[in-house]
Design a protein around this motif. Structure first.
Motif, mmCIF file in Angstrom:
data_model
loop_
_atom_site.group_PDB
_atom_site.id
_atom_site.type_symbol
_atom_site.label_atom_id
_atom_site.label_comp_id
_atom_site.label_asym_id
_atom_site.label_seq_id
_atom_site.Cartn_x
_atom_site.Cartn_y
_atom_site.Cartn_z
ATOM 1 N N SER A 14 0.702 -1.360 0.092
ATOM 2 C CA SER A 14 -0.020 -0.047 -0.102
ATOM 3 C C SER A 14 0.867 1.426 -0.007
ATOM 4 O O SER A 14 0.473 2.226 -0.538
ATOM 5 C CB SER A 14 -0.937 -0.240 1.296
ATOM 6 N N LEU A 15 1.808 1.283 0.641
ATOM 7 C CA LEU A 15 3.000 2.483 0.766
ATOM 8 C C LEU A 15 3.334 2.724 -0.519
ATOM 9 O O LEU A 15 3.518 4.060 -1.054
ATOM 10 C CB LEU A 15 3.939 2.263 1.714
ATOM 11 N N ILE A 16 4.025 1.639 -1.353
ATOM 12 C CA ILE A 16 4.471 2.018 -2.727
ATOM 13 C C ILE A 16 3.294 2.335 -3.558
ATOM 14 O O ILE A 16 3.509 3.476 -4.522
ATOM 15 C CB ILE A 16 5.199 0.516 -3.039
ATOM 16 N N ARG A 17 2.156 1.852 -3.556
ATOM 17 C CA ARG A 17 1.015 2.263 -4.429
ATOM 18 C C ARG A 17 0.662 3.612 -4.092
ATOM 19 O O ARG A 17 0.503 4.360 -5.095
ATOM 20 C CB ARG A 17 -0.106 1.256 -4.046
ATOM 21 N N TRP A 18 0.568 4.132 -2.826
ATOM 22 C CA TRP A 18 0.441 5.277 -2.360
ATOM 23 C C TRP A 18 1.327 6.318 -3.109
ATOM 24 O O TRP A 18 1.042 7.360 -3.891
ATOM 25 C CB TRP A 18 0.346 5.798 -0.889
ATOM 26 N N PHE A 19 2.419 6.007 -2.989
ATOM 27 C CA PHE A 19 3.834 6.897 -3.614
ATOM 28 C C PHE A 19 3.603 6.760 -5.049
ATOM 29 O O PHE A 19 3.762 7.855 -5.485
ATOM 30 C CB PHE A 19 5.111 6.441 -2.835
ATOM 31 N N ASN A 20 3.486 5.781 -5.643
ATOM 32 C CA ASN A 20 3.318 6.203 -7.137
ATOM 33 C C ASN A 20 2.224 6.539 -7.526
ATOM 34 O O ASN A 20 2.299 7.344 -8.567
ATOM 35 C CB ASN A 20 3.381 4.582 -7.625
ATOM 36 N N GLY A 21 1.067 6.707 -6.845
ATOM 37 C CA GLY A 21 0.157 7.303 -7.308
ATOM 38 C C GLY A 21 0.152 8.749 -7.177
ATOM 39 O O GLY A 21 -0.005 9.563 -8.015
ATOM 40 N N LEU A 22 0.546 9.125 -5.937
ATOM 41 C CA LEU A 22 1.106 10.641 -5.747
ATOM 42 C C LEU A 22 2.032 10.878 -6.887
ATOM 43 O O LEU A 22 1.744 12.175 -7.410
ATOM 44 C CB LEU A 22 1.791 10.681 -4.401
ATOM 45 N N LYS A 23 3.117 10.385 -7.211
ATOM 46 C CA LYS A 23 3.952 10.661 -8.318
ATOM 47 C C LYS A 23 3.475 10.970 -9.574
ATOM 48 O O LYS A 23 3.617 11.945 -10.294
ATOM 49 C CB LYS A 23 5.340 9.714 -8.161
ATOM 50 N N SER A 24 2.504 9.895 -9.768
ATOM 51 C CA SER A 24 1.715 9.930 -11.188
ATOM 52 C C SER A 24 1.086 11.152 -11.110
ATOM 53 O O SER A 24 0.875 11.898 -12.306
ATOM 54 C CB SER A 24 1.118 8.737 -11.421
ATOM 55 N N LYS A 25 0.240 11.439 -10.063
ATOM 56 C CA LYS A 25 -0.709 12.860 -10.342
ATOM 57 C C LYS A 25 -0.126 13.707 -10.374
ATOM 58 O O LYS A 25 -0.275 14.752 -10.814
ATOM 59 C CB LYS A 25 -1.526 12.521 -9.143
ATOM 60 N N THR A 26 1.077 13.974 -9.582
ATOM 61 C CA THR A 26 2.001 15.038 -9.433
ATOM 62 C C THR A 26 2.624 15.214 -11.074
ATOM 63 O O THR A 26 2.689 16.337 -11.527
ATOM 64 C CB THR A 26 3.029 15.015 -8.506
ATOM 65 N N SER A 27 3.052 14.309 -11.679
ATOM 66 C CA SER A 27 3.642 14.202 -12.832
ATOM 67 C C SER A 27 2.628 14.976 -13.956
ATOM 68 O O SER A 27 2.905 15.611 -14.698
ATOM 69 C CB SER A 27 4.242 13.192 -13.397
ATOM 70 N N VAL A 28 1.343 14.264 -14.013
ATOM 71 C CA VAL A 28 0.362 14.718 -14.766
ATOM 72 C C VAL A 28 -0.026 16.200 -14.458
ATOM 73 O O VAL A 28 -0.118 16.968 -15.542
ATOM 74 C CB VAL A 28 -0.977 14.022 -14.460
ATOM 75 N N TRP A 29 0.005 16.613 -13.287
ATOM 76 C CA TRP A 29 -0.456 18.259 -12.868
ATOM 77 C C TRP A 29 0.775 18.922 -13.537
ATOM 78 O O TRP A 29 0.428 19.944 -13.988
ATOM 79 C CB TRP A 29 -0.403 18.116 -11.540
ATOM 80 N N LEU A 30 1.956 18.622 -13.564
ATOM 81 C CA LEU A 30 3.370 19.379 -13.764
ATOM 82 C C LEU A 30 3.223 19.496 -15.352
ATOM 83 O O LEU A 30 3.315 20.453 -16.078
ATOM 84 C CB LEU A 30 4.577 18.822 -13.227
ATOM 85 N N TYR A 31 3.030 18.129 -15.938
ATOM 86 C CA TYR A 31 2.797 18.254 -17.576
ATOM 87 C C TYR A 31 1.626 19.190 -17.875
ATOM 88 O O TYR A 31 2.133 19.874 -18.799
ATOM 89 C CB TYR A 31 2.854 16.795 -18.019
#
Length: 127
Positions: A14-31
């Motif tokens: 769950s922690l890795i899933r949370w981190f990867n989701g956060l990174k993905s959402k942040t990447s999309v927002w930045l893009y």
């Protein structure tokens, strides 16, 4: 491919899933906001972004709303304005001012003023 990625995400801790989701959402927002190279974000970068967002949220004033009872009193005042203005849109500045005043009064624990009772003339002179 999507199904395979989704299946893999479910089996991650769950922690890795949370981190990867956060990174993905942040990447999309930045893009979406013009940053093209977002693959190199580190956990420290994400923490820095999160801290900046928390500080910005803390600086914003909380929205203060009028209570349901206050809204009823305001509605009575707006009804009374029908006789003062030809269009209700002309009354908008006065309504906004009343709203702010009523919020301040409620926060101070003071009663709200009652609306003036105005009767429409039906013809002839009234006493």
């Amino acid at each position: 491919m999507v199904e395979s990625c989704a299946l893999h995400a479910v089996t991650e801790p769950s922690l890795i899933r949370w981190f990867n989701g956060l990174k993905s959402k942040t990447s999309v927002w930045l893009y979406e906001h013009g940053f093209k190279e977002v693959d190199k974000l580190s956990p420290r970068d994400l923490v820095t972004i999160a801290k900046a967002n928390v500080k910005e949220i803390a600086r914003q004033k909380p929205e203060v709303k009028l209570s349901p009872g206050g809204m009823e009193v305001l509605a009575e005042h707006v009804k009374a304005m029908n006789f003062k203005y030809s269009k209700i849109t002309d009354a908008e500045p006065e309504i906004k001012t009343l709203y702010r005043k009523f919020v301040e009064l409620e926060q101070a624990g003071k009663p709200l003023p009652k609306a003036a009772v105005v009767e429409k003339r039906t013809g002839g002179m009234q006493r």
